[in-house]
Scaffold this motif. Sequence first.
Motif, short mmCIF file in Angstrom:
data_model
loop_
_atom_site.label_atom_id
_atom_site.label_comp_id
_atom_site.label_asym_id
_atom_site.label_seq_id
_atom_site.Cartn_x
_atom_site.Cartn_y
_atom_site.Cartn_z
N GLN A 57 0.86 -1.17 0.00
CA GLN A 57 0.00 0.00 0.00
C GLN A 57 0.89 1.22 0.00
O GLN A 57 1.94 1.22 0.64
CB GLN A 57 -0.83 0.03 1.28
CG GLN A 57 -2.13 -0.71 1.19
CD GLN A 57 -2.94 -0.53 2.44
OE1 GLN A 57 -2.48 -0.81 3.54
NE2 GLN A 57 -4.17 -0.07 2.30
N MET A 75 0.96 5.57 0.50
CA MET A 75 0.28 6.81 0.82
C MET A 75 0.64 7.85 -0.23
O MET A 75 1.63 7.69 -0.95
CB MET A 75 0.67 7.29 2.22
CG MET A 75 0.21 6.34 3.33
SD MET A 75 0.85 6.74 4.98
CE MET A 75 -0.02 8.27 5.35
N GLU A 76 -0.14 8.94 -0.28
CA GLU A 76 0.11 9.94 -1.32
C GLU A 76 1.52 10.50 -1.24
O GLU A 76 2.13 10.83 -2.24
CB GLU A 76 -0.87 11.10 -1.21
CG GLU A 76 -2.32 10.72 -1.17
CD GLU A 76 -2.75 10.44 0.26
OE1 GLU A 76 -3.17 11.38 0.93
OE2 GLU A 76 -2.63 9.29 0.73
N ARG A 133 5.05 7.22 1.40
CA ARG A 133 5.31 6.18 2.39
C ARG A 133 4.63 4.89 1.95
O ARG A 133 3.48 4.92 1.52
CB ARG A 133 4.74 6.61 3.75
CG ARG A 133 5.60 7.61 4.47
CD ARG A 133 4.95 8.06 5.76
NE ARG A 133 3.88 9.02 5.56
CZ ARG A 133 3.12 9.51 6.53
NH1 ARG A 133 3.29 9.10 7.76
NH2 ARG A 133 2.18 10.42 6.27
N THR A 134 5.35 3.78 2.05
CA THR A 134 4.75 2.52 1.63
C THR A 134 4.83 1.48 2.73
O THR A 134 5.76 1.48 3.54
CB THR A 134 5.44 1.94 0.38
OG1 THR A 134 6.75 1.50 0.74
CG2 THR A 134 5.54 2.94 -0.74
N GLN A 135 3.85 0.62 2.75
CA GLN A 135 3.83 -0.48 3.70
C GLN A 135 3.46 -1.75 2.96
O GLN A 135 2.43 -1.79 2.28
CB GLN A 135 2.80 -0.20 4.81
CG GLN A 135 2.61 -1.34 5.78
CD GLN A 135 3.86 -1.60 6.61
OE1 GLN A 135 4.45 -0.67 7.17
NE2 GLN A 135 4.28 -2.85 6.67
#
Lengths: 248, 248
Positions: free
Chosen positions: B72, B74-75, B78-80
């Motif tokens: 996933q 974020m704009e 940042r990724t998870q």
Amino acid sequence: MLHSDLAHSTQDCEACPIRHRAVCARCDADELQVLEGIKYYRSFEAGQTVVWAGDRMDFVGSVVSGVATLTQTMEDGRTQMVGLLLPSDFVGRPGRDGAAYDVVATTNLVICCFRKKPFEQLMETTPHIAQRLLQMTLDELDAAREWMLVLGRKTAREKIASLLAIVARRDATLNLLTPNGKLVFDLPMTREAMSDYLGLTLETVSRQMSALKRDGVIVLEGTRHITVPDFSRLLEEAGDDSDGGMLS
Amino acid sequence: MLHSDLAHSTQDCEACPIRHRAVCARCDADELQVLEGIKYYRSFEAGQTVVWAGDRMDFVGSVVSGVATLTQTMEDGRTQMVGLLLPSDFVGRPGRDGAAYDVVATTNLVICCFRKKPFEQLMETTPHIAQRLLQMTLDELDAAREWMLVLGRKTAREKIASLLAIVARRDATLNLLTPNGKLVFDLPMTREAMSDYLGLTLETVSRQMSALKRDGVIVLEGTRHITVPDFSRLLEEAGDDSDGGMLS
DNA sequence: GGGTCTCCTTGACCCAGATCAAACCGACAC
DNA sequence: GTGTCGGTTTGATCTGGGTCAAGGAGACCC
């Protein structure tokens, strides 16, 4: 989306208003009769434990009213909440005897239980129950993954905002419509429970709540009663894209 | 437990060695024939994207070989990572058209795909497919919740050890038995991918890998090839209770 | 009223892990 | 050989959130 489904079943199925969301979407008379025969209710007071991780659990069911949490604990006492059960959510796991997590009532709680064995049998003979349960489980999986993003990458402030957004949305859907973009609800948990959910300490939760209050994102009366003047502002603070990403 | 199931199906079902774990446990001739009719294979090279979050996804399937990740973003970038797909894991979601996450091949990857529409129809007419998928999804949910504990409460060192333990266990189960408690495997991901999974930075991952090496918990040859001289030591470092908690 | 819970807030200080920056190490091309 | 490019390691410094500690604010009982 979950809640439209819920609303649907609440109307459609007189015998099981909110209670059997898992199974009532397309229930017919026979199945309902079986369900009636194996169901019973259990009530808990705030703070009581429903089951401990590892204990035998001879029922599955769904939350009728109140809030329960699923938590995991490490040997040294660190705890992480891994699920928040609100009315209509499913409890327990078909096909497994032991509970995987502590299930704790954080408010007064009523669960509608089905004895596990006959429920599992019903599942085998009634395909759409498994299909329905599959959809619900996939929704939960999405929610869990959404939460992984929160835990892994968000700041303390964003974490708090994310939690408030989830609770606000669920509460609003279940109870009251927003009059003018304003949202009012009660937090069903202590600061400590929030910290367990968010992977923070209770002090940090308290500080960030104060900060959100100071910045006008929320209005606090007492410690639990919350007004959100502008929901989209809250979502911004949560770092979510416009719709909050918790649709599913 | 997943892997016994896998081994089971690998033996039982000639037509679908590893590929159809989701459906082959009790498959009969008719179903297999349908499955044969709607399946095809897709290959990807390391680094290629299988689907982007939000894209239409007209198949479901399972990983035949290689490793893929679900992430996933974020704009602000940042990724998870929210899931690690190893051989035999299921990909995609029946009953939904868009992908919820980016699916990326981290090694060369082969997926066995089933066209979604006919697969969904098969699910409706064949109860045990939904039941099987339900069990798999419940397992994934447990894994996701286990990971929430890792993300929310573990230290950097514990996080790394947890990841190594998961990969080592899966790899060992699929390939080679441990000769004398010693485990050898290749990490199927870069340091950056590890950091995305663990909610850390790549520098911290590197430092902690060096620390685990210095302390003799792991032996590194190059950056990917890892020997674990004492698996129970690794589990201790992971902060897990004796069996690692990732049974399910 | 006072006493004592439980829950919450606030302050002062500290540290694990982030950030910024530089260098290292194959692998592969020329 | 030299260049360069992706991935990795290591160092120096900074900072968000943890930790420790002291009060506050209700709620309830005597």
